[in-house]
Write a protein that holds these residues in place. Structure first.
Motif, mmCIF file in Angstrom:
data_model
loop_
_atom_site.group_PDB
_atom_site.id
_atom_site.type_symbol
_atom_site.label_atom_id
_atom_site.label_comp_id
_atom_site.label_asym_id
_atom_site.label_seq_id
_atom_site.Cartn_x
_atom_site.Cartn_y
_atom_site.Cartn_z
ATOM 1 N N TYR A 20 -5.799 3.612 -7.649
ATOM 2 C CA TYR A 20 -4.692 2.700 -7.912
ATOM 3 C C TYR A 20 -4.842 2.062 -9.289
ATOM 4 N N ASP A 21 -6.079 1.729 -9.676
ATOM 5 C CA ASP A 21 -6.312 1.151 -10.998
ATOM 6 C C ASP A 21 -5.947 2.125 -12.115
ATOM 7 N N LEU A 22 -6.382 3.363 -11.976
ATOM 8 C CA LEU A 22 -6.108 4.347 -13.019
ATOM 9 C C LEU A 22 -4.622 4.604 -13.178
ATOM 10 N N VAL A 23 -3.909 4.666 -12.063
ATOM 11 C CA VAL A 23 -2.471 4.932 -12.129
ATOM 12 C C VAL A 23 -1.727 3.744 -12.717
ATOM 13 N N ARG A 24 -2.025 2.526 -12.241
ATOM 14 C CA ARG A 24 -1.255 1.361 -12.693
ATOM 15 C C ARG A 24 -1.498 1.049 -14.163
ATOM 16 N N THR A 25 -2.668 1.424 -14.700
ATOM 17 C CA THR A 25 -2.970 1.158 -16.108
ATOM 18 C C THR A 25 -2.601 2.333 -17.022
ATOM 19 N N GLY A 26 -2.060 3.403 -16.443
ATOM 20 C CA GLY A 26 -1.699 4.572 -17.240
ATOM 21 C C GLY A 26 -2.886 5.381 -17.720
ATOM 22 N N ARG A 27 -4.023 5.203 -17.080
ATOM 23 C CA ARG A 27 -5.250 5.873 -17.507
ATOM 24 C C ARG A 27 -5.594 7.100 -16.664
ATOM 25 N N LEU A 68 9.183 -3.340 -3.670
ATOM 26 C CA LEU A 68 8.286 -4.376 -4.184
ATOM 27 C C LEU A 68 8.932 -5.756 -4.107
ATOM 28 N N ALA A 69 10.240 -5.818 -4.263
ATOM 29 C CA ALA A 69 10.934 -7.095 -4.084
ATOM 30 C C ALA A 69 10.795 -7.576 -2.646
ATOM 31 N N LEU A 104 0.720 10.240 -7.330
ATOM 32 C CA LEU A 104 1.255 9.818 -6.041
ATOM 33 C C LEU A 104 0.737 10.779 -4.985
ATOM 34 N N TRP A 105 0.487 10.266 -3.798
ATOM 35 C CA TRP A 105 0.204 11.159 -2.681
ATOM 36 C C TRP A 105 1.509 11.789 -2.207
ATOM 37 N N PRO A 106 1.443 12.978 -1.609
ATOM 38 C CA PRO A 106 2.660 13.583 -1.058
ATOM 39 C C PRO A 106 3.141 12.838 0.180
ATOM 40 N N ILE A 107 4.433 12.902 0.441
ATOM 41 C CA ILE A 107 4.939 12.454 1.735
ATOM 42 C C ILE A 107 4.420 13.454 2.767
ATOM 43 N N PRO A 108 3.861 13.009 3.893
ATOM 44 C CA PRO A 108 3.320 13.957 4.876
ATOM 45 C C PRO A 108 4.354 15.014 5.281
ATOM 46 N N GLN A 109 3.925 16.253 5.313
ATOM 47 C CA GLN A 109 4.843 17.349 5.597
ATOM 48 C C GLN A 109 5.531 17.181 6.945
ATOM 49 N N ARG A 110 4.815 16.653 7.922
ATOM 50 C CA ARG A 110 5.407 16.463 9.236
ATOM 51 C C ARG A 110 6.589 15.503 9.169
ATOM 52 N N ILE A 138 0.838 -1.203 0.000
ATOM 53 C CA ILE A 138 0.000 0.000 0.000
ATOM 54 C C ILE A 138 0.869 1.248 0.000
ATOM 55 N N GLY A 139 1.931 1.241 0.799
ATOM 56 C CA GLY A 139 2.812 2.404 0.880
ATOM 57 C C GLY A 139 3.455 2.748 -0.449
ATOM 58 N N VAL A 140 3.966 1.744 -1.148
ATOM 59 C CA VAL A 140 4.648 1.971 -2.424
ATOM 60 C C VAL A 140 3.693 2.524 -3.474
ATOM 61 N N TYR A 141 2.500 1.940 -3.569
ATOM 62 C CA TYR A 141 1.585 2.379 -4.620
ATOM 63 C C TYR A 141 0.831 3.655 -4.249
#
Length: 457
Positions: A412-419, A176-177, A437-443, A145-148
């Motif tokens: 996640y579907d839209l991003v992974r399929t390039g759509r 992912l590995a 991608l979501w931002p890394i939390p500012q904190r 979940i974190g990676v995607y």
């Protein structure tokens, strides 16, 4: 800094299957930063802590998958939800922060178990193997979940909190590995489930070989390994442990259906309605976000069939920008649909259909169209008539909307399929490619100088 803050989790777990040690169905208060694993009696409380941390991810994960995409529009006053609804997401968004925190809480407890449990020689070997397998699975799930969601993220493999606050981001491929390694380690020692006659709650609430195989099917789909995705989805479908419900509406109105492969359960004591990111409160109570007009058109079409029961209309709520539509999948503590389903059998048919379509397997009993029509038949919707590969793949995309709406998968579907760019730029002029991608939390950026922000934030 990766934060492992002090908090109490109130949880009730049901009994395991007869072959497993029973967890007493009593509330257990656990302080995550005071975990103890010194003797055999400590194993079950820490195991409960692992599942508790995992459950904490569920609601923010659904918010990421559905609120980032084209399923919702803003309808309230909370800044976090306005940002998500209008596609102006910032690094200070509370939902962003909540998902990051719960991911790393899960990783922390899993690491704690992996460090300490092998040292307890008096714990029965079968128990040790199973709990370690669960820790591997849930660490893998959290990192997946974190990676995607965030892209490159810190790879945390210990409970050394000082060291963990200075870890830089690890490349997505390496993360992912490690996810695959965790899933494979889990699969080796998770308990086998061979029959649907086993309690449906146990089948969906606790890790077993088959729901691990389901998670692997999703993993391989995201990796575009079509052969493995098809194979693992087929294993799950053919296992007989999970069966499609006859009526789609039961998936909306009931918890722990026979179709649920992985489900986060709640009760009156710890219902997610008491949390800041309660899906029922956001979607129903306060109506902070509502189904988008575009989604309503899709879910009320003939192709959706009975899956239109995902949403409902009330003319009395139709005022101002409120279109009067409400999501029905997440109830209150007193209702029988307040759980969060993370994987169910219908997704396995969709994974297999997509994998088969990508391999050019379109027609016949082992083709993509046959898998889609299994779900169409259940939903009393017209059969798929597409013939060309590109059209079948678009049919899979639409079918995932009809079947999985508000189950946390759309973005996640839209991003992974390039759509994502094509779909989301048509949805709103505010869409920007940085939102893939979501931002890394500012904190976290402020407290860990080794972290860098995602582009555009």
């Amino acid at each position: 800094m990766i934060r492992f803050f002090r908090y109490s989790i109130l949880i009730t777990l049901v009994s395991l299957a007869a072959c497993q040690e029973v967890l007493e169905p009593k509330p257990v208060t656990l302080l995550v930063d005071e975990l103890v694993l010194n003797e055999p009696n400590d194993v079950q409380p820490v195991r409960i802590g692992l599942y508790s941390a995992f459950r904490g991810m569920a609601s923010p994960n659904i918010i990421a998958g559905d609120f980032t995409a084209d399923y919702i529009q803003a309808n309230g006053t909370f800044t976090d939800n306005i940002e998500l609804g209008t596609k102006r997401i910032t690094a200070t968004n509370g939902a962003v922060d909540a998902l990051w925190a719960t991911i790393y809480n899960t990783v922390y407890v899993a690491n704690f178990i992996m460090e300490r449990l092998p040292l307890l020689t008096t714990v029965p070997e079968a128990t040790r193997k199973q709990v370690l397998a669960e820790a591997h699975f849930l660490r893998g799930w959290a990192n997946f979940i974190g990676v995607y969601t965030f892209g490159d993220i810190p790879k945390v493999t210990s409970t050394n909190q000082v060291a963990n606050t200075t870890i830089a981001r690890t490349a997505k491929a390496d993360m992912l590995a490690s996810v695959l390694a965790d899933y494979q380690a889990a699969l080796a020692d998770l308990p086998a489930v061979t029959s649907a006659s086993t309690n449906a709650i146990t089948n969906a609430s606790f890790m077993n070989k088959v729901n691990c195989q389901a998670a692997l099917a999703r993993y391989y789909l995201y990796q575009k390994n079509w052969v493995q995705a098809e194979a693992l989805a087929t294993v799950v479908i053919n296992s007989g442990v999970y069966t499609l419900e006859a009526n789609y509406s039961d998936l909306v109105s009931k918890d722990f259906t026979h179709e649920a492969i992985l489900e986060v359960g709640y009760n009156l004591t710890d219902d997610p309605g008491t949390t800041a990111y309660s899906l029922n409160n956001l979607l129903v109570g306060r109506r902070e976000v509502i189904p988008s007009n575009q989604l309503i058109v899709l879910l009320t079409s003939a192709e959706a069939g009975t899956r239109n029961t995902t949403i409902t209309f009330n003319a009395q709520q139709q005022r101002g920008n409120d279109n009067g539509w409400t999501v029905r999948k997440y109830g209150t503590a007193s209702e029988d649909n307040n759980n969060i389903v993370l994987i169910r059998l219908a997704e396995m048919y969709l994974i297999r259909a997509e994998a088969r379509a990508q391999q050019g397997k379109l027609t016949g009993t082992t083709g993509a169209i046959a898998d889609l029509n299994v779900l169409r038949t259940r939903a009393k919707a017209p059969a798929i008539t597409a013939a060309a590969q590109a059209d079948v793949l678009l049919a899979v995309e639409r079918e995932r909307v009809y079947e999985l709406a508000f189950e946390g998968q759309r973005w996640y579907d839209l991003v992974r399929t390039g759509r994502a760019q094509a779909v989301m730029s048509a949805f709103t002029a505010n869409w920007n490619s940085r939102y893939e991608l979501w931002p890394i939390p500012q904190r976290e950026i402020q407290q860990n100088t080794a972290l860098t922000q995602n582009p555009g934030y």
